[in-house]
Write an enzyme that holds these catalytic residues in place. Structure first.
Site, PDB file in Angstrom:
ATOM      1  CE  LYS A 126      -4.413   1.128   0.272  1.00  0.00           C
ATOM      2  NZ  LYS A 126      -5.612   0.420  -0.193  1.00  0.00           N
ATOM      3  CG  ASP A 166      -7.392   3.371  -0.799  1.00  0.00           C
ATOM      4  OD1 ASP A 166      -7.988   2.293  -0.727  1.00  0.00           O
ATOM      5  OD2 ASP A 166      -7.367   4.179   0.158  1.00  0.00           O
TER       6      ASP A 166
HETATM    7  P1  NDP Z   1     -12.949   7.791  -2.838  1.00  0.00           P
HETATM    8  O1  NDP Z   1     -11.885   8.802  -2.615  1.00  0.00           O
HETATM    9  O2  NDP Z   1     -13.479   7.579  -4.202  1.00  0.00           O
HETATM   10  O3  NDP Z   1     -14.202   8.109  -1.879  1.00  0.00           O
HETATM   11  C1  NDP Z   1     -14.054   8.172  -0.503  1.00  0.00           C
HETATM   12  C2  NDP Z   1     -15.377   8.597   0.103  1.00  0.00           C
HETATM   13  O4  NDP Z   1     -15.297   8.467   1.514  1.00  0.00           O
HETATM   14  C3  NDP Z   1     -15.701  10.053  -0.179  1.00  0.00           C
HETATM   15  O5  NDP Z   1     -17.095  10.220  -0.207  1.00  0.00           O
HETATM   16  C4  NDP Z   1     -15.108  10.758   1.049  1.00  0.00           C
HETATM   17  O6  NDP Z   1     -15.689  12.000   1.350  1.00  0.00           O
HETATM   18  C5  NDP Z   1     -15.422   9.767   2.134  1.00  0.00           C
HETATM   19  N1  NDP Z   1     -14.415   9.891   3.196  1.00  0.00           N
HETATM   20  C6  NDP Z   1     -13.078   9.732   3.090  1.00  0.00           C
HETATM   21  N2  NDP Z   1     -12.474   9.966   4.262  1.00  0.00           N
HETATM   22  C7  NDP Z   1     -13.466  10.265   5.123  1.00  0.00           C
HETATM   23  C8  NDP Z   1     -13.494  10.589   6.494  1.00  0.00           C
HETATM   24  N3  NDP Z   1     -12.352  10.665   7.207  1.00  0.00           N
HETATM   25  N4  NDP Z   1     -14.706  10.824   7.061  1.00  0.00           N
HETATM   26  C9  NDP Z   1     -15.845  10.750   6.334  1.00  0.00           C
HETATM   27  N5  NDP Z   1     -15.879  10.456   5.035  1.00  0.00           N
HETATM   28  C10 NDP Z   1     -14.711  10.215   4.441  1.00  0.00           C
HETATM   29  O7  NDP Z   1     -12.372   6.421  -2.221  1.00  0.00           O
HETATM   30  P2  NDP Z   1     -12.844   4.922  -2.491  1.00  0.00           P
HETATM   31  O8  NDP Z   1     -14.312   4.889  -2.726  1.00  0.00           O
HETATM   32  O9  NDP Z   1     -11.917   4.343  -3.484  1.00  0.00           O
HETATM   33  O10 NDP Z   1     -12.505   4.247  -1.084  1.00  0.00           O
HETATM   34  C11 NDP Z   1     -13.446   4.151  -0.019  1.00  0.00           C
HETATM   35  C12 NDP Z   1     -13.014   3.056   0.945  1.00  0.00           C
HETATM   36  O11 NDP Z   1     -12.949   1.796   0.230  1.00  0.00           O
HETATM   37  C13 NDP Z   1     -11.638   3.228   1.585  1.00  0.00           C
HETATM   38  O12 NDP Z   1     -11.649   2.659   2.874  1.00  0.00           O
HETATM   39  C14 NDP Z   1     -10.742   2.365   0.685  1.00  0.00           C
HETATM   40  O13 NDP Z   1      -9.558   1.957   1.351  1.00  0.00           O
HETATM   41  C15 NDP Z   1     -11.671   1.206   0.414  1.00  0.00           C
HETATM   42  N6  NDP Z   1     -11.336   0.394  -0.747  1.00  0.00           N
HETATM   43  C16 NDP Z   1     -11.255   0.950  -1.992  1.00  0.00           C
HETATM   44  C17 NDP Z   1     -10.953   0.169  -3.078  1.00  0.00           C
HETATM   45  C18 NDP Z   1     -10.970   0.700  -4.471  1.00  0.00           C
HETATM   46  O14 NDP Z   1     -10.893  -0.115  -5.400  1.00  0.00           O
HETATM   47  N7  NDP Z   1     -11.090   1.998  -4.693  1.00  0.00           N
HETATM   48  C19 NDP Z   1     -10.622  -1.252  -2.920  1.00  0.00           C
HETATM   49  C20 NDP Z   1     -10.829  -1.771  -1.575  1.00  0.00           C
HETATM   50  C21 NDP Z   1     -11.148  -0.944  -0.547  1.00  0.00           C
HETATM   51  P3  NDP Z   1     -14.880  13.366   1.038  1.00  0.00           P
HETATM   52  O15 NDP Z   1     -14.894  13.477  -0.455  1.00  0.00           O
HETATM   53  O16 NDP Z   1     -15.624  14.433   1.738  1.00  0.00           O
HETATM   54  O17 NDP Z   1     -13.486  13.174   1.588  1.00  0.00           O
END
Ligand code: NDP
Length: 453
Positions: A126, A166
């Site tokens: 990562k 991510d």
């Molecule tokens: P994105 O950046 O596309 O979206 C993240 C979302 O979560 C946004 O809506 C963001 O809001 C919100 N968010 C992030 N940090 C916080 C926080 N501290 N408090 C509240 N809301 C928060 O990321 P992904 O959708 O790719 O990832 C989401 C999760 O899924 C993570 O845990 C990631 O590790 C996991 N994941 C992702 C994979 C992938 O293929 N993308 C694979 C496996 C797991 P805002 O825009 O306001 O920050």
């Protein structure tokens, strides 16, 4: 054995101070493995556990870049190459101001077990940076990505370490990163996954994590002779994982009713329809706006902003059958977990990594709801990344249907191996133990075969 677990975790904590998320992830895995270690003393004598919690390599570097005002900015870059026993390091890059060494070590550690579960030959890694893409111009994001890759390219390669996206790293960032890698190394190669379709990407990769979390939920339900159709579902986040979770839920006849971002959440009791989801995708991926605007546009919805003084998040008190946390780590605490169950929730499938705190997990397990932990439920993303690597090596592209079928098959296989391992080690229905044990065994056996390295 519980003495052993406590002493072991205390030792890891002493060596890694101020890394609470990493310690949390280690404790959860070691708790599950106590039964395995008792049955298999060979893992203890070869110090497999002591080795598996130590990253093979940590790379940390300076990332200087210039903003649109001509000011020099300095960020920190990381890549954690955690374990390569079963394949090249594989895992995403996160760009978020909260990124630090401990958070990336937790994510890389989880990735080792997750990748092992996928049935594909991928080790765990990562990386990322404390860079905040929010509010930056495309030109600023490009200059940052180019500077980040200028250092990272010395450490990665299609047979060494293959990063993906991510939080904060989507198609735009992967494009800038790939462009700079190619420019410096003069190689067009599958060094990153999540690439654009016309330059080596795989169909279904953007959808894979969200789709996979729903497929995993369907498998848990099917094992209990239930179906997701008609169920009301809570989804948090509104990024990549949340969007495609909603899309698959809608396709299967379920009813997503919430979405969130770091400002707050929307609740739409009439359901987030396909048309509304399209609007969200445009809001988040093109206009890069806030989820609050949903409630300004669709009058059926309400918006609740995050109240940092509350000891719970009211999103998890909305009555529903299923929950798909898809934002970030530790977004559901013990109280939230209790609220979910009190309001009818019977299934949690984690799209995000470690979104539930340990006391929240205890609440799920005590109440015997169907609980798919992130390292199993969200493995669809890295699985299709693995399929993207295969397509790059073969220099061909599979159809959408073919990739989706393979994804479905992999999620089914992950479910079966978690289910079987939980049964075999005397904790039927406990997917936490199942995922940790099944993920561990494959890596641990490879480590035994490869000697003391
Ligand atoms: P994105 O950046 O596309 O979206 C993240 C979302 O979560 C946004 O809506 C963001 O809001 C919100 N968010 C992030 N940090 C916080 C926080 N501290 N408090 C509240 N809301 C928060 O990321 P992904 O959708 O790719 O990832 C989401 C999760 O899924 C993570 O845990 C990631 O590790 C996991 N994941 C992702 C994979 C992938 O293929 N993308 C694979 C496996 C797991 P805002 O825009 O306001 O920050």
């Amino acid at each position: 054995m519980s003495n052993f677990v406590d002493e072991f975790v205390a030792g890891v904590e002493a060596k890694n101070p101020a890394q609470p998320e990493f310690i949390q992830a280690v404790r959860e895995v070691v708790d599950s493995l106590a039964i395995v270690l008792e049955k298999h003393p060979e893992y203890r004598s070869a110090k497999v556990l002591e080795r598996i919690v130590e990253p093979e390599r940590v790379i940390m570097f300076r990332v200087p870049w210039m903003d649109d005002n001509g000011e020099v900015q300095v960020q920190r870059g990381f890549r954690i190459e955690f374990n390569s026993a079963i394949g090249p390091y594989k895992g995403g890059l996160r760009f978020h101001p909260s990124v630090n060494l401990g958070i990336l070590k937790f994510l890389a550690f989880e990735q080792v077990f997750k990748n092992s579960l996928t049935t594909l030959p991928m080790g765990g890694g990562k990386g990322g940076s404390d860079f905040n893409p929010k509010g930056k111009s495309d030109a600023e994001v490009m200059r940052f990505c180019q500077s980040f890759m200028t250092e990272l390219c010395k450490h990665i390669g299609p047979n060494t370490d293959v990063p993906a996206g991510d939080i904060g790293v989507g198609g735009r960032e992967i494009g800038f990163l790939f462009g700079q890698y190619k420019r410096i190394r003069n190689e067009f190669t599958g060094v990153l996954t999540g690439k654009g379709l016309n330059w080596g990407g795989s169909l279904i990769r953007p959808e894979a994590t969200g789709y996979g979390a729903v497929y995993f939920a369907c498998e848990m339900l099917a094992a209990n002779s239930k179906d997701i159709s008609g169920m009301t579902c809570l989804v948090s986040g509104s990024g990549n994982v949340a969007q495609y979770t909603c899309e698959k839920l809608l396709e299967l006849g379920a009813r997503p009713v919430t979405l969130s971002d770091s400002g707050g959440f929307i609740h739409d009791p009439e359901g987030i329809t396909t048309e509304k989801l399209e609007w969200v995708m445009d809001l988040k991926n093109v206009r890069r706006g806030r989820i609050k605007e949903y409630a300004d546009t669709f009058k059926s919805a309400t918006y609740t902003s995050i109240d940092p003084t509350l000891d719970h998040n009211p999103l998890w008190s909305v009555p529903a059958d299923c929950a798909f946390p898809s934002a970030t780590q530790n977004e559901i605490n013990g109280k939230d977990a209790q609220n979910l169950i009190s309001n009818g929730c019977q299934l949690v499938s984690e799209g995000a990594n470690m979104p539930t705190t340990p006391d929240g997990v205890d609440v799920y397990l005590k109440n015997k709801i169907l609980y798919g932990p992130g390292k199993a439920a969200n493995a669809g993303g890295v699985s299709v990344s693995g399929l993207e690597m295969s397509q790059n090596s073969l220099r061909l592209s599979w159809t959408r249907e073919e990739v989706d079928e393979r994804l479905k098959g992999i999620m089914k296989a992950i479910h079966t191996s978690c289910y079987d391992a939980a049964n075999e080690y005397g904790t039927p229905g406990n997917y936490v133990n199942g995922a940790n044990i099944a993920g561990f065994l494959k890596v641990a056996n490879a480590m035994l075969d490869q000697g003391v390295v």
